[in-house]
Enzyme design. Sequence first.
Site, mmCIF file in Angstrom:
data_model
loop_
_atom_site.group_PDB
_atom_site.id
_atom_site.type_symbol
_atom_site.label_atom_id
_atom_site.label_comp_id
_atom_site.label_asym_id
_atom_site.label_seq_id
_atom_site.Cartn_x
_atom_site.Cartn_y
_atom_site.Cartn_z
ATOM 1 N N LYS A 112 0.813 -1.216 -0.141
ATOM 2 C CA LYS A 112 0.060 0.036 -0.080
ATOM 3 C C LYS A 112 0.787 1.107 -0.053
ATOM 4 C CE LYS A 112 -4.208 -1.742 1.992
ATOM 5 N NZ LYS A 112 -4.957 -1.884 3.232
ATOM 6 N N LYS B 254 -4.298 -10.651 -6.479
ATOM 7 C CA LYS B 254 -5.453 -10.908 -5.824
ATOM 8 C C LYS B 254 -6.763 -9.932 -6.328
ATOM 9 C CE LYS B 254 -5.593 -8.577 -1.342
ATOM 10 N NZ LYS B 254 -5.699 -8.396 -0.112
ATOM 11 N N LYS C 121 -11.377 -4.952 -4.008
ATOM 12 C CA LYS C 121 -12.500 -4.189 -4.145
ATOM 13 C C LYS C 121 -12.050 -3.012 -4.434
ATOM 14 C CE LYS C 121 -12.874 -4.437 0.771
ATOM 15 N NZ LYS C 121 -13.513 -5.061 1.686
HETATM 16 P P1 TYM Z 1 -10.511 -7.363 4.075
HETATM 17 O O1 TYM Z 1 -11.789 -6.421 4.494
HETATM 18 O O2 TYM Z 1 -9.488 -6.826 3.075
HETATM 19 O O3 TYM Z 1 -11.193 -8.658 3.512
HETATM 20 C C1 TYM Z 1 -11.986 -9.373 4.278
HETATM 21 C C2 TYM Z 1 -11.877 -10.837 4.113
HETATM 22 O O4 TYM Z 1 -11.980 -11.414 2.854
HETATM 23 C C3 TYM Z 1 -10.574 -12.051 2.395
HETATM 24 N N1 TYM Z 1 -10.326 -11.804 1.058
HETATM 25 C C4 TYM Z 1 -10.067 -12.464 0.152
HETATM 26 N N2 TYM Z 1 -10.100 -13.893 0.120
HETATM 27 C C5 TYM Z 1 -9.711 -14.616 -0.843
HETATM 28 N N3 TYM Z 1 -9.566 -13.960 -2.087
HETATM 29 C C6 TYM Z 1 -9.448 -12.580 -2.004
HETATM 30 N N4 TYM Z 1 -8.917 -12.076 -3.205
HETATM 31 C C7 TYM Z 1 -9.768 -11.981 -1.067
HETATM 32 N N5 TYM Z 1 -9.880 -10.656 -0.876
HETATM 33 C C8 TYM Z 1 -10.198 -10.315 0.514
HETATM 34 C C9 TYM Z 1 -9.664 -11.623 3.432
HETATM 35 O O5 TYM Z 1 -8.532 -12.534 3.710
HETATM 36 C C10 TYM Z 1 -10.317 -11.326 4.775
HETATM 37 O O6 TYM Z 1 -10.569 -12.548 5.292
HETATM 38 N N6 TYM Z 1 -7.612 -6.708 7.852
HETATM 39 C C11 TYM Z 1 -8.827 -7.263 7.554
HETATM 40 C C12 TYM Z 1 -9.972 -6.893 8.293
HETATM 41 C C13 TYM Z 1 -9.928 -7.414 9.836
HETATM 42 C C14 TYM Z 1 -9.914 -8.491 10.371
HETATM 43 C C15 TYM Z 1 -9.821 -8.327 11.690
HETATM 44 C C16 TYM Z 1 -10.110 -9.913 9.832
HETATM 45 C C17 TYM Z 1 -9.734 -6.382 10.816
HETATM 46 N N7 TYM Z 1 -9.756 -6.954 11.910
HETATM 47 C C18 TYM Z 1 -9.711 -9.400 12.727
HETATM 48 C C19 TYM Z 1 -9.784 -10.905 11.002
HETATM 49 C C20 TYM Z 1 -9.999 -10.546 12.429
HETATM 50 C C21 TYM Z 1 -8.886 -6.769 6.060
HETATM 51 O O7 TYM Z 1 -8.501 -5.834 5.563
HETATM 52 O O8 TYM Z 1 -9.908 -7.638 5.479
#
Ligand code: TYM
Length: 329
Positions: free
Chosen positions: A111, A193, A196
């Site tokens: 990022k 990957k 969004k």
């Molecule tokens: P975030 O919001 O980017 O994504 C949410 C969840 O979706 C999964 N994910 C994917 N899995 C497979 N292929 C993809 N292309 C893909 N894009 C996203 C992510 O692995 C995630 O599980 N930091 C985290 C949010 C968070 C969190 C937490 C998660 C904050 N606190 C505590 C677990 C526990 C995040 O940015 O996810």
Amino acid sequence: KKIIFSGIQPSGALTLGNYLGALKNWVNLQEENDCYFCVVDQHAITVPQEAKNLRKNTLEVLALYIACGIDPEKSSLFIQSHVSAHAELSWVLNTMTYMGQLNRMTQYKEKSEKSEANLNAGLFTYPVLMAADILLYQTDAVPVGDDQKQHIELARDLAERFNSRYSETFKVPEPMISKFGSRIMSLQEPTKKMSKSDSDANAFILLLDDADTIKRKIKRAVTDSIGVVSYNDEQLGVKNLMTIYSKLSGESIESIQNKYEGKGYGVFKEDLAEVVAEGLRPVREKAEYLLKNKDQLELVYTKGAEKAEKVARKTLRKVYKKIGFIERK
Ligand code: TYM
């Protein structure tokens, strides 16, 4: 019975990657476990957000949780900023995290390389807030996609550090990442990957995309000139599409390979578009219904925060006591 915690950022509409990598796997967990599913709005503001959009996206993520099959009677669904213990524990953990550890976080590195203008301290300490999210609930397992593995490693590390510096306080959480389909790739650049925040809308499928949009995006998905529906690392585009097909339909990769033997990508893509559009239709319809009935969502997040707050406060109280903060009488 295990304690499960996970969250998704309301930083835009959710993608098929969020669904297949995370959300879909949460549904089965709630039968046997104590689950907390959070909409992490405090994480979302590490990049600029318009207030109006953030409000809309936060409710949208909550609606999608329910639309995908998360049952508010079984699991606690809540909004991160409603439980102030997250920010409070995050501060304490910040003082125990080494700069070097955060410097090594690949997501931050990526990022920060992309946009120097947006670099803020919150983006840097983001994984510490995530550790606080997880550790507050004495979480056993964190179901996420492959890209969150390193962040959970940090949460484990901080739990162990605190426990050894003071005394046993936090449970050390385990990541729960499925072996298959935990990294859904961009439809346009299958080495990246699906995200969004991709500037090319053809690279991702949104859970709220209508059937025509889904069909168009799949038709345009990048493949190769080999022309055989086969699962291997020379054909990353096709491999990704087969993964999506298999995850959504429940059919094995082998069976899909056999089904399309001797047929071209055209037929395969047409069927896949059908699988995705039909698979997401009920999710979209339920979410649209919920978003028209905001009272229902309000009840869910209010009740969710009450339950979460109690558990989180209990952990935070212990932490404050151990580090030497005087309890307010
Ligand atoms: P975030 O919001 O980017 O994504 C949410 C969840 O979706 C999964 N994910 C994917 N899995 C497979 N292929 C993809 N292309 C893909 N894009 C996203 C992510 O692995 C995630 O599980 N930091 C985290 C949010 C968070 C969190 C937490 C998660 C904050 N606190 C505590 C677990 C526990 C995040 O940015 O996810």
